[in-house]
Enzyme design. Structure first.
Site, PDB file in Angstrom:
ATOM      1  N   SER A 137      -9.060   6.966   0.779  1.00 26.51           N
ATOM      2  CA  SER A 137      -7.856   7.687   2.206  1.00 26.51           C
ATOM      3  C   SER A 137      -8.610   7.779   3.250  1.00 26.51           C
ATOM      4  CB  SER A 137      -6.612   7.646   1.490  1.00 26.51           C
ATOM      5  OG  SER A 137      -6.091   8.277   1.909  1.00 26.51           O
ATOM      6  N   TYR A 150      -3.120  15.482  -2.144  1.00 30.35           N
ATOM      7  CA  TYR A 150      -3.560  14.055  -1.860  1.00 30.35           C
ATOM      8  C   TYR A 150      -4.762  13.747  -0.874  1.00 30.35           C
ATOM      9  CZ  TYR A 150      -3.546   8.858  -0.820  1.00 30.35           C
ATOM     10  OH  TYR A 150      -4.064   7.646  -0.768  1.00 30.35           O
TER      11      TYR A 150
HETATM   12  P1  NDP Z   1       1.570   0.984  -4.150  1.00 26.61           P
HETATM   13  O1  NDP Z   1       2.358   2.025  -4.137  1.00 26.61           O
HETATM   14  O2  NDP Z   1       2.073  -0.076  -3.825  1.00 26.61           O
HETATM   15  O3  NDP Z   1       0.547   0.884  -5.464  1.00 26.61           O
HETATM   16  C1  NDP Z   1       0.291   1.405  -6.515  1.00 26.61           C
HETATM   17  C2  NDP Z   1       0.114   0.970  -7.510  1.00 26.61           C
HETATM   18  O4  NDP Z   1      -0.382   1.924  -8.862  1.00 26.61           O
HETATM   19  C3  NDP Z   1       0.644   0.369  -8.484  1.00 26.61           C
HETATM   20  O5  NDP Z   1       0.374  -0.853  -9.095  1.00 26.61           O
HETATM   21  C4  NDP Z   1       1.311   1.647  -9.494  1.00 26.61           C
HETATM   22  O6  NDP Z   1       1.545   0.469 -10.529  1.00 26.61           O
HETATM   23  C5  NDP Z   1       0.208   2.234  -9.388  1.00 26.61           C
HETATM   24  N1  NDP Z   1      -0.113   3.057 -10.633  1.00 26.61           N
HETATM   25  C6  NDP Z   1       0.414   4.694  -9.721  1.00 26.61           C
HETATM   26  N2  NDP Z   1      -0.141   5.406 -10.800  1.00 26.61           N
HETATM   27  C7  NDP Z   1      -0.394   5.122 -12.649  1.00 26.61           C
HETATM   28  C8  NDP Z   1      -0.548   5.138 -12.922  1.00 26.61           C
HETATM   29  N3  NDP Z   1      -0.136   6.556 -13.196  1.00 26.61           N
HETATM   30  N4  NDP Z   1      -1.272   4.415 -14.103  1.00 26.61           N
HETATM   31  C9  NDP Z   1      -1.493   3.250 -13.647  1.00 26.61           C
HETATM   32  N5  NDP Z   1      -0.883   2.808 -12.712  1.00 26.61           N
HETATM   33  C10 NDP Z   1      -0.463   3.662 -11.628  1.00 26.61           C
HETATM   34  O7  NDP Z   1       0.513   1.269  -3.479  1.00 26.61           O
HETATM   35  P2  NDP Z   1      -0.946   1.291  -2.642  1.00 26.61           P
HETATM   36  O8  NDP Z   1      -1.391  -0.535  -2.824  1.00 26.61           O
HETATM   37  O9  NDP Z   1      -0.684   1.295  -1.054  1.00 26.61           O
HETATM   38  O10 NDP Z   1      -1.852   1.663  -3.239  1.00 26.61           O
HETATM   39  C11 NDP Z   1      -3.038   1.719  -3.859  1.00 26.61           C
HETATM   40  C12 NDP Z   1      -4.239   2.609  -3.465  1.00 26.61           C
HETATM   41  O11 NDP Z   1      -4.539   2.945  -2.124  1.00 26.61           O
HETATM   42  C13 NDP Z   1      -3.815   3.745  -4.236  1.00 26.61           C
HETATM   43  O12 NDP Z   1      -4.862   4.663  -4.579  1.00 26.61           O
HETATM   44  C14 NDP Z   1      -3.070   4.581  -2.921  1.00 26.61           C
HETATM   45  O13 NDP Z   1      -3.284   6.339  -2.898  1.00 26.61           O
HETATM   46  C15 NDP Z   1      -4.624   3.915  -2.004  1.00 26.61           C
HETATM   47  N6  NDP Z   1      -3.923   4.090  -0.157  1.00 26.61           N
HETATM   48  C16 NDP Z   1      -2.878   3.700   0.306  1.00 26.61           C
HETATM   49  C17 NDP Z   1      -2.914   3.771   1.297  1.00 26.61           C
HETATM   50  C18 NDP Z   1      -1.322   2.825   2.354  1.00 26.61           C
HETATM   51  O14 NDP Z   1      -1.349   3.746   2.784  1.00 26.61           O
HETATM   52  N7  NDP Z   1      -0.440   2.175   1.048  1.00 26.61           N
HETATM   53  C19 NDP Z   1      -3.630   3.875   2.268  1.00 26.61           C
HETATM   54  C20 NDP Z   1      -5.037   4.106   1.602  1.00 26.61           C
HETATM   55  C21 NDP Z   1      -4.766   4.373   0.635  1.00 26.61           C
HETATM   56  P3  NDP Z   1       2.150   1.431 -11.984  1.00 26.61           P
HETATM   57  O15 NDP Z   1       3.896   2.338 -10.854  1.00 26.61           O
HETATM   58  O16 NDP Z   1       3.085  -0.050 -12.151  1.00 26.61           O
HETATM   59  O17 NDP Z   1       1.928   1.642 -13.084  1.00 26.61           O
HETATM   60  C1  8X3 Z   2      -2.675   6.830   2.794  1.00 25.98           C
HETATM   61  C2  8X3 Z   2      -2.678   7.117   3.893  1.00 25.98           C
HETATM   62  O1  8X3 Z   2      -3.029   8.254   6.513  1.00 25.98           O
HETATM   63  O2  8X3 Z   2      -1.006   7.852   4.726  1.00 25.98           O
HETATM   64  O3  8X3 Z   2      -3.945   7.295   1.689  1.00 25.98           O
HETATM   65  O4  8X3 Z   2      -3.207   9.483   4.276  1.00 25.98           O
HETATM   66  S1  8X3 Z   2      -2.455   7.684   4.637  1.00 25.98           S
END
Ligand code: NDP
Ligand code: 8X3
Length: 250
Positions: A137, A150
């Site tokens: 991120s 985070y």
């Molecule tokens: P979502 O919440 O839409 O998806 C997150 C996914 O992670 C879900 O499929 C969830 O599946 C899975 N997950 C969470 N905890 C667990 C666990 N303990 N075991 C297995 N699976 C898990 O968020 P995003 O798609 O945005 O996030 C994906 C990644 O991108 C994350 O690592 C996040 O930190 C990162 N990210 C997101 C950004 C944003 O602004 N959206 C920006 C930068 C990075 P389930 O709950 O079914 O287990």
């Molecule tokens: C998620 C992006 O800007 O919320 O990783 O940190 S931000």
């Protein structure tokens, strides 16, 4: 040769979009997450071979067993997308429940290393053309209020990715830290523990990245010629940038 992507967190956001993107190019898929109904639905939507695994990445034994039990057809993994992760507790550090910090570390750090450790032998066997794409991120690079554990967990993802590259030198396995900025997924709903209006407000009136934007980056990284390793990609929407430093005044 058949290509197989192993995607964690495929039930939502980036992971789900990546499943569709890689399927479009005919890759076979191993899809995991905790919400089994979503995995079943996703499998129905895809027209490539798909193996689903209800898996909590925090459980090292379960991860190890699930990887060991991969059907032959799915065992020669080409690309690992370490995408499962979450942020919790957007308030300041002093107001956070300790359990939320633990959940982020257990998922974003321990979970990611659990999956990586279980799949390393397979990826090394695949060799040239194999990829590990770790979802970091911008929060792993740039500090901001409310990011506390985070951001620190994503800084771990960045450094772990670089360090893995050193240890995988000579194997042909590539490693990338793919670090997005603001992207509209269920991320903020999870971060605010279900506050839909907080999530809507964050994305309203701007143009965040979409899950499909990130899935496109993932596919690009995994399908580059074997001799190219993208070390780190930091991607923001054009409408996101840094703010001035905060100064405490009398
Ligand atoms: P979502 O919440 O839409 O998806 C997150 C996914 O992670 C879900 O499929 C969830 O599946 C899975 N997950 C969470 N905890 C667990 C666990 N303990 N075991 C297995 N699976 C898990 O968020 P995003 O798609 O945005 O996030 C994906 C990644 O991108 C994350 O690592 C996040 O930190 C990162 N990210 C997101 C950004 C944003 O602004 N959206 C920006 C930068 C990075 P389930 O709950 O079914 O287990
Ligand atoms: C998620 C992006 O800007 O919320 O990783 O940190 S931000």
């Amino acid at each position: 040769m058949k290509k197989i992507a192993f995607i964690t967190g495929a039930t939502s956001g980036f992971g789900k979009a990546a499943a569709h993107r890689f399927a479009k190019e005919g890759w076979s898929l191993v899809l995991s997450g905790r919400r089994i109904e979503r995995l079943l639905n996703l499998k129905e939507e895809l027209s490539v071979p798909v193996h689903i695994m209800q898996l909590d990445v925090r459980d090292a034994d379960a991860v190890k067993q699930a990887v060991a039990a991969l059907p032959d057809e799915f065992s020669a993994v080409t690309a690992l997308l370490n995408n499962a992760g979450l942020a919790l507790a957007p308030q300041g550090a002093a107001q956070v429940d300790l359990s939320d910090w633990h959940t982020m570390i257990d998922t974003n750090v321990t979970g990611l290393v659990n999956v990586t450790h279980a799949l390393l032998p397979t990826l090394i066997k695949t060799g040239s053309g194999a990829s590990i794409i770790n979802v970091g991120s911008i929060a792993g690079q740039w500090p901001y209020p409310g990011s506390h554990v985070y951001g620190a967990s994503k800084a771990f993802v960045k450094q772990f990715s670089y360090n893995l590259r050193c240890d995988l030198q000579g194997t042909g396995v590539r490693v990338t830290d793919l670090s997005p900025g603001i992207a509209e997924t269920e991320f903020t709903l999870v971060r605010t523990k279900g506050d839909q209006s907080a999530s809507d407000n964050l994305y309203q009136g701007t143009t965040p990245l979409s899950a499909e934007d990130i899935a496109e980056q993932m596919f690009y990284i995994a399908s580059l010629p074997d001799h190219i390793n993208i070390n780190r990609v930091e991607v923001m929407p054009t409408r996101q940038a840094w703010s001035p430093f905060a100064i405490d005044r009398d």
